[in-house]
Design a protein around this motif. Structure first.
Motif, PDB file in Angstrom:
ATOM      1  N   ARG A  48      46.135  39.702  43.123  1.00  0.00           N
ATOM      2  CA  ARG A  48      45.850  38.305  42.850  1.00  0.00           C
ATOM      3  C   ARG A  48      44.511  37.962  43.475  1.00  0.00           C
ATOM      4  O   ARG A  48      44.368  38.003  44.699  1.00  0.00           O
ATOM      5  CB  ARG A  48      46.928  37.445  43.478  1.00  0.00           C
ATOM      6  CG  ARG A  48      47.469  36.481  42.506  1.00  0.00           C
ATOM      7  CD  ARG A  48      48.689  35.802  42.901  1.00  0.00           C
ATOM      8  NE  ARG A  48      49.508  35.711  41.701  1.00  0.00           N
ATOM      9  CZ  ARG A  48      50.507  34.880  41.567  1.00  0.00           C
ATOM     10  NH1 ARG A  48      50.826  34.074  42.549  1.00  0.00           N
ATOM     11  NH2 ARG A  48      51.186  34.845  40.437  1.00  0.00           N
ATOM     12  N   VAL A  49      43.539  37.620  42.646  1.00  0.00           N
ATOM     13  CA  VAL A  49      42.180  37.441  43.139  1.00  0.00           C
ATOM     14  C   VAL A  49      41.706  36.011  42.865  1.00  0.00           C
ATOM     15  O   VAL A  49      41.803  35.522  41.739  1.00  0.00           O
ATOM     16  CB  VAL A  49      41.223  38.434  42.432  1.00  0.00           C
ATOM     17  CG1 VAL A  49      39.815  38.306  42.988  1.00  0.00           C
ATOM     18  CG2 VAL A  49      41.724  39.866  42.585  1.00  0.00           C
ATOM     19  N   VAL A  50      41.240  35.339  43.912  1.00  0.00           N
ATOM     20  CA  VAL A  50      40.649  34.005  43.761  1.00  0.00           C
ATOM     21  C   VAL A  50      39.138  34.168  43.863  1.00  0.00           C
ATOM     22  O   VAL A  50      38.642  34.795  44.797  1.00  0.00           O
ATOM     23  CB  VAL A  50      41.157  33.038  44.853  1.00  0.00           C
ATOM     24  CG1 VAL A  50      40.396  31.713  44.815  1.00  0.00           C
ATOM     25  CG2 VAL A  50      42.650  32.789  44.688  1.00  0.00           C
ATOM     26  N   ILE A  51      38.414  33.624  42.891  1.00  0.00           N
ATOM     27  CA  ILE A  51      36.953  33.729  42.910  1.00  0.00           C
ATOM     28  C   ILE A  51      36.365  32.331  42.987  1.00  0.00           C
ATOM     29  O   ILE A  51      36.632  31.492  42.123  1.00  0.00           O
ATOM     30  CB  ILE A  51      36.447  34.441  41.642  1.00  0.00           C
ATOM     31  CG1 ILE A  51      37.063  35.836  41.580  1.00  0.00           C
ATOM     32  CG2 ILE A  51      34.926  34.544  41.647  1.00  0.00           C
ATOM     33  CD1 ILE A  51      37.061  36.413  40.203  1.00  0.00           C
ATOM     34  N   LYS A  52      35.589  32.095  44.032  1.00  0.00           N
ATOM     35  CA  LYS A  52      34.974  30.770  44.201  1.00  0.00           C
ATOM     36  C   LYS A  52      33.502  30.868  43.810  1.00  0.00           C
ATOM     37  O   LYS A  52      32.773  31.744  44.265  1.00  0.00           O
ATOM     38  CB  LYS A  52      35.132  30.305  45.643  1.00  0.00           C
ATOM     39  CG  LYS A  52      34.572  28.921  45.879  1.00  0.00           C
ATOM     40  CD  LYS A  52      33.251  28.982  46.612  1.00  0.00           C
ATOM     41  CE  LYS A  52      32.517  27.655  46.546  1.00  0.00           C
ATOM     42  NZ  LYS A  52      31.310  27.638  47.366  1.00  0.00           N
ATOM     43  N   ILE A  53      33.083  29.949  42.943  1.00  0.00           N
ATOM     44  CA  ILE A  53      31.709  29.974  42.447  1.00  0.00           C
ATOM     45  C   ILE A  53      30.967  28.752  42.974  1.00  0.00           C
ATOM     46  O   ILE A  53      31.387  27.618  42.741  1.00  0.00           O
ATOM     47  CB  ILE A  53      31.671  29.880  40.892  1.00  0.00           C
ATOM     48  CG1 ILE A  53      32.866  30.572  40.237  1.00  0.00           C
ATOM     49  CG2 ILE A  53      30.334  30.340  40.347  1.00  0.00           C
ATOM     50  CD1 ILE A  53      32.839  32.034  40.234  1.00  0.00           C
ATOM     51  N   GLY A  54      29.861  28.985  43.644  1.00  0.00           N
ATOM     52  CA  GLY A  54      29.058  27.890  44.185  1.00  0.00           C
ATOM     53  C   GLY A  54      28.241  27.191  43.104  1.00  0.00           C
ATOM     54  O   GLY A  54      27.879  27.800  42.088  1.00  0.00           O
TER      55      GLY A  54
ATOM     56  N   ASP B 265      45.887  39.176  38.568  1.00  0.00           N
ATOM     57  CA  ASP B 265      45.891  37.746  38.263  1.00  0.00           C
ATOM     58  C   ASP B 265      44.577  37.194  38.789  1.00  0.00           C
ATOM     59  O   ASP B 265      44.155  37.562  39.889  1.00  0.00           O
ATOM     60  CB  ASP B 265      47.023  37.035  39.011  1.00  0.00           C
ATOM     61  CG  ASP B 265      48.395  37.428  38.487  1.00  0.00           C
ATOM     62  OD1 ASP B 265      48.473  37.880  37.336  1.00  0.00           O
ATOM     63  OD2 ASP B 265      49.383  37.266  39.230  1.00  0.00           O
ATOM     64  N   VAL B 266      43.943  36.299  38.018  1.00  0.00           N
ATOM     65  CA  VAL B 266      42.650  35.767  38.458  1.00  0.00           C
ATOM     66  C   VAL B 266      42.681  34.247  38.442  1.00  0.00           C
ATOM     67  O   VAL B 266      43.158  33.631  37.479  1.00  0.00           O
ATOM     68  CB  VAL B 266      41.501  36.234  37.534  1.00  0.00           C
ATOM     69  CG1 VAL B 266      40.156  35.768  38.079  1.00  0.00           C
ATOM     70  CG2 VAL B 266      41.498  37.741  37.377  1.00  0.00           C
TER      71      VAL B 266
ATOM     72  N   LEU C 174      50.877  29.074  35.066  1.00  0.00           N
ATOM     73  CA  LEU C 174      49.666  29.454  34.324  1.00  0.00           C
ATOM     74  C   LEU C 174      49.398  30.950  34.472  1.00  0.00           C
ATOM     75  O   LEU C 174      49.101  31.642  33.494  1.00  0.00           O
ATOM     76  CB  LEU C 174      48.450  28.680  34.852  1.00  0.00           C
ATOM     77  CG  LEU C 174      48.294  27.233  34.387  1.00  0.00           C
ATOM     78  CD1 LEU C 174      47.206  26.542  35.195  1.00  0.00           C
ATOM     79  CD2 LEU C 174      47.957  27.179  32.900  1.00  0.00           C
ATOM     80  N   LEU C 175      49.524  31.441  35.709  1.00  0.00           N
ATOM     81  CA  LEU C 175      49.246  32.866  35.947  1.00  0.00           C
ATOM     82  C   LEU C 175      50.262  33.731  35.210  1.00  0.00           C
ATOM     83  O   LEU C 175      49.912  34.754  34.624  1.00  0.00           O
ATOM     84  CB  LEU C 175      49.273  33.170  37.450  1.00  0.00           C
ATOM     85  CG  LEU C 175      48.118  32.573  38.262  1.00  0.00           C
ATOM     86  CD1 LEU C 175      48.341  32.774  39.757  1.00  0.00           C
ATOM     87  CD2 LEU C 175      46.774  33.174  37.849  1.00  0.00           C
ATOM     88  N   LYS C 176      51.520  33.298  35.220  1.00  0.00           N
ATOM     89  CA  LYS C 176      52.561  34.067  34.523  1.00  0.00           C
ATOM     90  C   LYS C 176      52.263  34.142  33.032  1.00  0.00           C
ATOM     91  O   LYS C 176      52.542  35.133  32.386  1.00  0.00           O
ATOM     92  CB  LYS C 176      53.927  33.413  34.732  1.00  0.00           C
ATOM     93  CG  LYS C 176      54.546  33.821  36.040  1.00  0.00           C
ATOM     94  CD  LYS C 176      56.074  33.699  35.991  1.00  0.00           C
ATOM     95  CE  LYS C 176      56.653  34.031  37.347  1.00  0.00           C
ATOM     96  NZ  LYS C 176      56.856  32.835  38.186  1.00  0.00           N
TER      97      LYS C 176
END
Ligand code: GLU
Length: 395
Positions: free
Chosen positions: A13-19, A51-52, A136-138
């Motif tokens: 499970r990866v969370v990506i934060k974009i500035g 999962d993203v 949502l991820l499911k």
């Protein structure tokens, strides 16, 4: 794998934060071409089984460019709270459209979630937000999260998406948080002014000394500087989540990290075992056994779910939800978990592809025989060549 490479796709499970500065150019507005390359990377990650979730800044910055030359006059200088809220109102619509369209170009569905501080602080609202994101991820969708800037007032807002992203990562049990911005990592001092500044590639613990470095280094255009990134690291790593700070400037920024682009990695602290997993591990007498092949064993040690295809034999009489032992072909226990099927159904789909389940059983059950969220590894030592077993944090 070189010292700098981090294989993002090995995380569940990866969370990506974009500035903001990556997404929005002050003059030209949204950076469409760059966004396309990022979404291509996200699609590859999703395809590999992770999962993203995206935490996207940029509403205020984008709103400013959209409102250019309008009577709201919010294009230059710093903004008062109500001006940034007006800018966010305009920018968030454009931002959501950009994400939705660009992800859809990669065959992915986006879902927008706007959170306030209260949604992560109050238990009931927290559980509610978590359930929506889980759903949502499911469904295989990509949640795109931002703070609900239009209504949050200064006392009740995060104000920066670094800490928001860390909270969201812990909320959904992510095992990796990637902060993409215009800085490539943590230095011991400000690299542009101090010739002795050293780059820190790996940080095993967020100490007071590390926090002090944050005060000196980094100068981002957006709200969060290095200080909020270190706070995010503290929140995430404490919850067993690895965190990366990397530059998002190049095209295909995630691929770049996998190919060795410079980044700082904060190691997770000993991962907390959820009450549920403790309960599963503590079941004294599993009433059934699932015998699995070498490929499935490797997948399990890498934190994946147990699919019917990897099961060779089922023994014992158990119902769906009962605890079963998962063993290698010699009978050595590897894991324990809750069966997603009764024993007779489990026997019927043993060795078969998940896509065949509906034809065999007449109903579409779970894709996994034991889902990773319902499983605890009990054998900790991986065989030579296995990726280091990440026992609990992958849950
Ligand atoms: N929520 C803000 C926005 O979308 C960004 C906060 C930040 O820069 O971290 O514009």
């Amino acid at each position: 794998m070189s010292a700098m490479e981090t294989q993002i796709h090995q995380y569940n499970r990866v969370v990506i934060k974009i500035g903001s500065a990556l997404l929005v150019d002050r003059k030209d507005g949204l950076r469409h071409n760059w966004l396309k390359t990022l979404c291509r990377d996200i699609a590859a990650l999703h395809q590999a089984g992770s999962d993203v979730l995206i935490v996207s800044s940029g509403a205020i910055a984008l709103g400013r460019t959209v409102l250019h030359d309008t009577s709201l006059g919010v294009t230059t200088g710093s903004l008062r709270l109500e001006q940034s809220q007006a800018a966010a109102a305009v920018g968030q619509i454009a931002l959501a459209k950009a994400w939705s369209e660009t992800l859809s170009g990669e065959g992915l569905v986006a879902g927008q979630i706007l959170l306030t501080l209260g949604d992560t602080r109050e238990r009931r609202r927290y559980l509610n937000a978590r359930a929506t994101i889980d759903q949502l991820l499911k469904a295989g969708a990509i949640p795109v999260v931002n703070e609900n800037d239009t209504v949050a007032t200064s006392e009740i807002r995060y104000g920066d998406n670094d800490r928001l992203a860390a909270r969201v990562a812990t909320m959904i049990g992510a095992d990796l948080l990637v902060l993409l911005s215009d800085v490539d990592g943590l230095y011991t001092a400000a690299p542009d002014t101090d010739p002795n500044a050293r780059f820190l590639q790996r940080i095993s613990k967020v100490t007071a000394q590390i926090e002090a470095m944050a005060g000196d280094a980094g100068s981002e255009l957006s709200r969060g500087g290095m200080k909020t990134k270190i706070e995010a690291a503290r929140i995430a790593t404490k919850a067993g989540c690895t965190m990366i700070i990397a530059s998002g400037k190049p095209d295909h920024p995630l691929r770049a990290i996998e190919e060795g682009a410079r980044h700082s990695l904060f190691e997770p602290s000993a991962s907390p075992v959820s009450a549920r997993k403790k309960w599963i591990a503590g079941q004294l007498d599993p009433i059934g056994r699932l015998f699995i092949d070498a490929g499935a064993r490797k997948a399990l040690l890498n934190g994946k779910s147990l699919l019917p295809a990897g099961v060779s034999k089922v023994t014992g009489v158990f119902r769906r939800g009962d605890t079963v032992a998962i063993c290698d072909l010699e009978g050595g226990e590897i894991a324990r978990g809750l069966a997603a099927y009764d024993c007779d159904e489990a026997a019927q789909i043993t060795g078969r592809k998940s896509s065949e389940i509906i034809a065999i059983l007449g109903h579409s059950g779970r894709a996994a025989m034991v889902h990773r969220d319902d499983m605890v590894l009990t054998q900790t030592l991986p065989a030579p060549g296995d990726v280091q077993a990440r026992q609990e944090e992958t849950g």
